[in-house]
Design a protein around this motif. Structure first.
Motif, short mmCIF file in Angstrom:
data_model
loop_
_atom_site.label_atom_id
_atom_site.label_comp_id
_atom_site.label_asym_id
_atom_site.label_seq_id
_atom_site.Cartn_x
_atom_site.Cartn_y
_atom_site.Cartn_z
N PHE A 147 32.73 -14.65 -3.70
CA PHE A 147 33.81 -14.38 -2.77
C PHE A 147 33.34 -13.29 -1.82
O PHE A 147 33.01 -12.18 -2.23
N ALA A 148 33.28 -13.60 -0.53
CA ALA A 148 32.81 -12.61 0.45
C ALA A 148 33.40 -12.95 1.81
O ALA A 148 33.41 -14.11 2.23
N ALA A 149 33.89 -11.91 2.50
CA ALA A 149 34.40 -12.12 3.85
C ALA A 149 33.26 -12.46 4.80
O ALA A 149 33.42 -13.25 5.73
N ASP A 150 32.09 -11.87 4.56
CA ASP A 150 30.90 -12.12 5.37
C ASP A 150 29.83 -12.72 4.47
O ASP A 150 29.33 -12.05 3.57
N PRO A 151 29.44 -13.99 4.67
CA PRO A 151 28.46 -14.62 3.78
C PRO A 151 27.08 -13.99 3.84
O PRO A 151 26.24 -14.24 2.97
N ASN A 152 26.81 -13.16 4.88
CA ASN A 152 25.53 -12.48 4.96
C ASN A 152 25.45 -11.28 4.04
O ASN A 152 24.38 -10.70 3.85
N GLU A 153 26.57 -10.89 3.47
CA GLU A 153 26.59 -9.75 2.57
C GLU A 153 26.62 -10.22 1.12
O GLU A 153 27.15 -11.30 0.81
N SER A 154 26.08 -9.43 0.23
CA SER A 154 26.07 -9.77 -1.18
C SER A 154 27.47 -9.74 -1.76
O SER A 154 28.28 -8.88 -1.41
N ALA A 155 27.78 -10.69 -2.64
CA ALA A 155 29.09 -10.73 -3.27
C ALA A 155 28.98 -10.49 -4.76
O ALA A 155 29.89 -10.82 -5.51
N ALA A 156 27.86 -9.91 -5.20
CA ALA A 156 27.59 -9.87 -6.64
C ALA A 156 27.76 -8.51 -7.28
O ALA A 156 27.58 -8.38 -8.47
N GLY A 157 28.10 -7.50 -6.51
CA GLY A 157 28.21 -6.18 -7.11
C GLY A 157 26.83 -5.54 -7.24
O GLY A 157 25.87 -5.93 -6.61
N SER A 158 26.74 -4.52 -8.08
CA SER A 158 25.51 -3.74 -8.15
C SER A 158 24.94 -3.65 -9.56
O SER A 158 24.15 -2.76 -9.84
#
Length: 295
Positions: A147-158
């Protein structure tokens, strides 16, 4: 109206038992020595259709090539699904469809009839590509954890436990060769599921394994009744199974690949798998360093 169930052709292919070896330190581009056709280099009047295949923080994979077809599918501008016909010096847009959510990755069946899309709203969608157009076959919400508003950003946490899923949670999305069975690995949940994509209704995911901390998986390229399936894990190990549909158990272990030679101190994670042919497997590893005291 209702859509009919479709059945793939099952080619008869002889047995090719794999011969696994630990690879040397040769770069992948040196092994493959691939050169793009002129049409795929782009120019001032057209974009390179393969530009978005690069790895990214969000794990974007925007090209799918059906094995038995002379065309391919790609995502343009994040949410437009296109069917592209390629020639030596040009490519043509055959037809397209606007997806209501940004696409993270996609996969196509061997015959090109089905295209499945994992989207940044957590949905998994299946498109029927028949009669020169796309039509949505089914839409399965909350199918994965990207789930991400911007698909270029990671949605997996750290989390460092599985390399922070730097390639995005949906590490693997692939049709079994010669079949409409769709494999999906959600690295954030560390689960592997198979779905019957040719269903006329949203299929129920069949969880194959949720206990082995799975991070990625890949089918061997040659279709057969007993398919080879490589499975990567958060501890860096790679297991190779035979998969037999509708059998119990579905998976039978054939082999295990050792960790890289220098993986003796810091933990390693298997992040990507790619079969080059039925007896050659490319494996991507990530060394997970312990956090600094200042973090």
């Amino acid at each position: 109206g209702s859509q009919r169930q479709i059945e793939p052709q099952q080619p008869s292919i002889g047995e090719h038992p794999p011969n696994f070896h630990q690879p040397g330190d040769m770069a992948l581009d040196e092994v493959l020595k691939l050169e793009p056709l002129s049409a795929f280099r782009g120019d001032e009047s057209r974009s390179n259709p393969l530009l978005a295949t690069r790895p990214s923080k969000g794990g974007l994979n925007w090209v799918a090539v059906p094995q038995k077809c002379s065309f391919f599918y790609r995502i343009e501008s994040g949410n437009q699904l296109q069917a592209i016909k390629a020639r030596a010096d040009e490519y043509d847009l055959m037809f397209s469809f606007e997806i209501s959510a940004a696409v993270v990755t996609l996969a196509a069946s061997d015959d090109g009839r089905l295209v499945c899309l994992a989207c940044a709203d957590g949905s998994l969608r299946c498109m029927d590509a028949m009669d020169g157009q796309f039509s949505e076959r089914w839409n399965l919400p909350n199918a994965h954890s990207h789930f991400a508003a911007d698909p270029n950003e990671s949605a997996a946490g750290s989390s460092r436990d599985f390399a922070a899923s730097a390639a995005g949670p949906v590490r693997s999305l692939q049709f079994r060769p010669g079949s409409y069975e769709l494999l999906m690995v959600d690295a954030a949940k560390q689960t592997m599921t198979v779905l019957q994509a040719n269903s006329s209704n949203p299929p129920k995911p069949d969880v194959i394994d949720s206990a082995s901390k799975i991070t990625c998986a890949a089918w061997a390229p040659e279709p057969n009744s007993d398919s080879l399936l490589a499975v990567g894990r958060a501890d860096g190990l790679v297991d190779v199974f035979t998969y037999k549909a509708k059998a119990q158990p579905l998976l039978t272990k054939k082999n295990r690949l050792n960790l890289p030679d220098d993986a003796d101190e810091d933990p390693w994670v298997c992040t990507h798998l790619e079969w080059l042919r039925n007896d050659v497997l490319g494996v991507g590893y990530c060394s997970v360093l312990p956090p600094d005291d200042e973090e």
